[in-house]
Design an enzyme around this catalytic site. Structure first.
Site, PDB file in Angstrom:
ATOM      1  N   SER A   6       0.853  -1.193   0.000  1.00 22.74           N
ATOM      2  CA  SER A   6       0.000   0.000   0.000  1.00 22.74           C
ATOM      3  C   SER A   6       0.886   1.240   0.000  1.00 22.74           C
ATOM      4  CB  SER A   6      -0.878   0.026   1.258  1.00 22.74           C
ATOM      5  OG  SER A   6      -1.354   1.344   1.479  1.00 22.74           O
ATOM      6  N   HIS A  31      -1.340  -1.544  -4.026  1.00 25.44           N
ATOM      7  CA  HIS A  31      -2.606  -1.248  -3.342  1.00 25.44           C
ATOM      8  C   HIS A  31      -2.728   0.261  -3.140  1.00 25.44           C
ATOM      9  CE1 HIS A  31      -5.970  -2.390  -0.666  1.00 25.44           C
ATOM     10  NE2 HIS A  31      -5.570  -1.434   0.122  1.00 25.44           N
ATOM     11  N   ASP A  33      -4.836   3.168  -1.372  1.00 28.41           N
ATOM     12  CA  ASP A  33      -5.812   3.486  -0.316  1.00 28.41           C
ATOM     13  C   ASP A  33      -6.389   4.874  -0.531  1.00 28.41           C
ATOM     14  OD1 ASP A  33      -3.917   1.559   1.935  1.00 28.41           O
ATOM     15  OD2 ASP A  33      -6.006   1.233   1.388  1.00 28.41           O
ATOM     16  N   MET A  35      -8.943   7.728   0.417  1.00 26.44           N
ATOM     17  CA  MET A  35      -9.672   8.158   1.619  1.00 26.44           C
ATOM     18  C   MET A  35     -10.240   9.556   1.416  1.00 26.44           C
ATOM     19  SD  MET A  35      -6.933   6.923   4.472  1.00 26.44           S
ATOM     20  CE  MET A  35      -6.382   5.236   4.528  1.00 26.44           C
ATOM     21  N   HIS A  64      -8.622   0.599  -3.296  1.00 24.09           N
ATOM     22  CA  HIS A  64      -9.461   0.393  -2.109  1.00 24.09           C
ATOM     23  C   HIS A  64     -10.137   1.708  -1.762  1.00 24.09           C
ATOM     24  CE1 HIS A  64      -9.307  -0.535   2.531  1.00 24.09           C
ATOM     25  NE2 HIS A  64     -10.541  -0.509   2.072  1.00 24.09           N
ATOM     26  N   MET A  66     -12.082   3.893   0.406  1.00 27.04           N
ATOM     27  CA  MET A  66     -12.602   4.161   1.746  1.00 27.04           C
ATOM     28  C   MET A  66     -13.265   5.540   1.696  1.00 27.04           C
ATOM     29  SD  MET A  66      -9.396   2.678   3.910  1.00 27.04           S
ATOM     30  CE  MET A  66      -8.269   2.844   2.522  1.00 27.04           C
ATOM     31  N   MET A 135     -10.743  -5.936   6.550  1.00 30.76           N
ATOM     32  CA  MET A 135      -9.938  -4.943   7.271  1.00 30.76           C
ATOM     33  C   MET A 135      -9.489  -5.531   8.599  1.00 30.76           C
ATOM     34  SD  MET A 135      -9.580  -2.426   5.326  1.00 30.76           S
ATOM     35  CE  MET A 135      -8.633  -1.456   6.490  1.00 30.76           C
ATOM     36  N   GLY A 140      -8.103   4.092   7.974  1.00 32.04           N
ATOM     37  CA  GLY A 140      -7.806   5.528   7.988  1.00 32.04           C
ATOM     38  C   GLY A 140      -6.328   5.810   8.064  1.00 32.04           C
ATOM     39  N   PHE A 141      -5.588   4.896   8.700  1.00 26.64           N
ATOM     40  CA  PHE A 141      -4.170   5.186   8.886  1.00 26.64           C
ATOM     41  C   PHE A 141      -3.326   3.918   8.786  1.00 26.64           C
ATOM     42  CE2 PHE A 141      -4.973   9.488  10.107  1.00 26.64           C
ATOM     43  CZ  PHE A 141      -6.224   9.442  10.709  1.00 26.64           C
ATOM     44  N   GLY A 142      -2.116   4.067   8.233  1.00 30.08           N
ATOM     45  CA  GLY A 142      -1.183   2.950   8.260  1.00 30.08           C
ATOM     46  C   GLY A 142      -0.506   2.887   9.619  1.00 30.08           C
ATOM     47  N   GLY A 143       0.266   1.830   9.842  1.00 32.56           N
ATOM     48  CA  GLY A 143       1.076   1.731  11.054  1.00 32.56           C
ATOM     49  C   GLY A 143       0.331   1.298  12.306  1.00 32.56           C
ATOM     50  N   ASP A 169      -5.922  -6.265   5.159  1.00 31.69           N
ATOM     51  CA  ASP A 169      -5.384  -4.911   5.065  1.00 31.69           C
ATOM     52  C   ASP A 169      -5.289  -4.282   6.451  1.00 31.69           C
ATOM     53  OD1 ASP A 169      -6.457  -1.989   3.105  1.00 31.69           O
ATOM     54  OD2 ASP A 169      -4.827  -2.287   4.522  1.00 31.69           O
ATOM     55  N   GLY A 170      -3.995  -4.151   6.884  1.00 27.56           N
ATOM     56  CA  GLY A 170      -3.804  -3.441   8.138  1.00 27.56           C
ATOM     57  C   GLY A 170      -3.019  -4.254   9.147  1.00 27.56           C
ATOM     58  N   GLY A 171      -1.854  -3.743   9.518  1.00 26.24           N
ATOM     59  CA  GLY A 171      -1.051  -4.391  10.564  1.00 26.24           C
ATOM     60  C   GLY A 171      -0.325  -5.629  10.108  1.00 26.24           C
ATOM     61  N   GLY A 191       1.710  -1.975   4.185  1.00 26.12           N
ATOM     62  CA  GLY A 191       2.014  -0.551   4.002  1.00 26.12           C
ATOM     63  C   GLY A 191       3.305  -0.170   4.702  1.00 26.12           C
ATOM     64  N   SER A 192       3.170   0.217   5.966  1.00 24.48           N
ATOM     65  CA  SER A 192       4.333   0.767   6.685  1.00 24.48           C
ATOM     66  C   SER A 192       5.444  -0.257   6.881  1.00 24.48           C
ATOM     67  CB  SER A 192       3.892   1.335   8.038  1.00 24.48           C
ATOM     68  OG  SER A 192       3.071   0.412   8.699  1.00 24.48           O
TER      69      SER A 192
HETATM   70  C1  DX5 Z   1      -6.417   1.842   6.000  1.00 23.70           C
HETATM   71  C2  DX5 Z   1      -5.283   1.447   5.123  1.00 23.70           C
HETATM   72  C3  DX5 Z   1      -4.064   0.800   5.875  1.00 23.70           C
HETATM   73  C4  DX5 Z   1      -2.913   0.508   4.959  1.00 23.70           C
HETATM   74  C5  DX5 Z   1      -2.008  -0.558   5.514  1.00 23.70           C
HETATM   75  O1  DX5 Z   1      -6.100   2.148   7.225  1.00 23.70           O
HETATM   76  O2  DX5 Z   1      -5.827   0.522   4.233  1.00 23.70           O
HETATM   77  O3  DX5 Z   1      -4.542  -0.367   6.463  1.00 23.70           O
HETATM   78  O4  DX5 Z   1      -3.331   0.080   3.759  1.00 23.70           O
HETATM   79  O5  DX5 Z   1      -1.229   0.030   6.454  1.00 23.70           O
HETATM   80  P1  DX5 Z   1      -0.228  -0.810   7.366  1.00 23.70           P
HETATM   81  O6  DX5 Z   1       0.285  -1.975   6.559  1.00 23.70           O
HETATM   82  O7  DX5 Z   1       0.845   0.186   7.702  1.00 23.70           O
HETATM   83  O8  DX5 Z   1      -1.053  -1.245   8.539  1.00 23.70           O
HETATM   84 ZN    ZN Z   2      -6.391  -0.607   1.845  1.00 23.37          ZN
END
Ligand code: DX5
Ligand code: ZN
Length: 212
Positions: A6, A31, A33, A35, A64, A66, A135, A140-143, A169-171, A191-192
């Site tokens: 992402s 990917h 994102d 928003m 994606h 959002m 999800m 809303g946010f990476g990391g 997606d996420g973490g 992502g991060s």
């Molecule tokens: C919505 C985004 C994040 C991102 C992944 O919050 O969709 O989940 O893509 O971010 P990481 O891999 O840093 O959790």
């Molecule tokens: Zn995403």
């Protein structure tokens, strides 16, 4: 197995370099994102940036959304050159119609649900959707850290649909990816953990090794 970095947390001052590095590292999709500051408490980027990204990679673009009222925007993202458009079940009143709309635009249609949204909210469209995005963080946010109960949702979905593209997606990091894979995920948004690394190419390769 698919690795879909992402770009949300990539270096936007040098985005092409980051994309090419993860591509060299073996990424399968990119990917995106999207928003709008309404569906999620953050604003990212729109079709104009996607058009630029389209020019710098041959990889499939996995978009994606959002955003609220996704039906008003899917055409612009299809025209920007994405291959997958995933919408949130929570963001539309007419999900069946919206998934058909995405397919009529020539894209693969994905549906996503937030952590607290039950799987039962999308069971009627599992034969229509080309992909389901679970999800594993509140969007809303990476990391952020992966929410463990979301993996249970993945396992239940995989048991229902052995051949479905199930994306998470996420973490996702080197520790949580094996857990997600064991639960039944086959598309990994990262992502991060990739774009926050010193060496994006090398880090992408590390994730690829976990999928062998
Ligand atoms: C919505 C985004 C994040 C991102 C992944 O919050 O969709 O989940 O893509 O971010 P990481 O891999 O840093 O959790
Ligand atoms: Zn995403």
């Amino acid at each position: 197995m698919i690795i879909a970095p992402s770009v949300l947390n990539a270096n936007f001052l040098n985005l092409e370099a980051d994309i090419k590095a993860t591509e060299k590292g073996g990424a399968n999709w990119i990917h995106l994102d999207i928003m709008d500051g309404n569906f999620v408490p953050n604003i990212s980027f729109g079709p104009g940036i996607v058009q630029q990204i389209r020019k710098c990679t041959k990889l499939p673009l996995d978009c994606h959304l959002m955003i609220e009222n996704p039906e008003l925007h899917v055409e612009a993202f299809a025209k920007a050159g994405v291959q997958y458009i995933t919408v949130h079940a929570e963001a539309t009143k007419h999900l069946d119609r919206l998934l058909h709309q995405i397919k009529e635009l020539g894209c693969k249609a994905g549906v996503s649900i937030n952590p607290a949204t039950p799987l039962e909210s999308i069971t009627e469209v599992l034969d229509l959707a080309d992909l389901v995005l679970i999800m594993s963080v509140n969007p809303g946010f990476g990391g952020q850290s992966l929410i463990p109960y979301c993996l249970d949702k993945v396992s239940r979905l995989r048991a229902m649909k052995p051949d479905l593209q199930i994306e998470i997606d996420g973490g996702i990091n080197l520790k949580t990816m094996p857990q997600a894979k064991a639960a039944g995920v086959n598309v990994f948004v990262i992502g991060s953990a990739i774009f926050g690394a010193e060496d994006v190419e090398a880090e992408t390769k590390e994730f690829g090794k976990l999928l062998l």
